[in-house]
Design a protein around this motif. Sequence first.
Motif: not given
Length: 165
Positions: A33, A35, A39-42, A135, A138
């Motif tokens: 996994f 970033l 997937y930049t919203n955590t 996060a 996922r």
Amino acid sequence: MLLRFIIGLALSQHLLCAGIRSVCYNEMRFGCFDLWPPYTNTNFHLPASPSDQGIQFLLFQNSHQYQLVSPEGLRSSNLNPQLPTKVVVHGFTGSAFETDWIPDMVAQLLTQNVNVIAVDWKSGAKGPNYWQAAANTRVVGAEIASLVVSAEQLGSHRSQFHVIG
């Protein structure tokens, strides 16, 4: 949309410079996994491992009795691959055992001729850090996907699965 892409790219470059790119778990079929966008919203949090989150699958025979199952051990479980399967997942700060709506949902679903699996990821969902819990979803999703793939090997079809939560 372009602005969102540029911001995501800038954040990714920042993370790359900081040496934080991805995390991989050997215990998982779906492995790594990162970033990178989308997937930049955590808030720069990478997901915790399945074991750190304590992810459990509870296959219910009735509203008071369940069997712990895993993707690897599904073959020896009471799952009926010919029936539709309902997967119930709690959210932030929840638990399959302590969230009020999960037992009610399980009981209602069991009035139908279906498999019912509740997913517990209490350790991964706990507060106060919402970003970490976000996060972690996922990995929870990847573990559910692994369970579906295992059920397909027993004769289920992915169209028979309905994820609720």
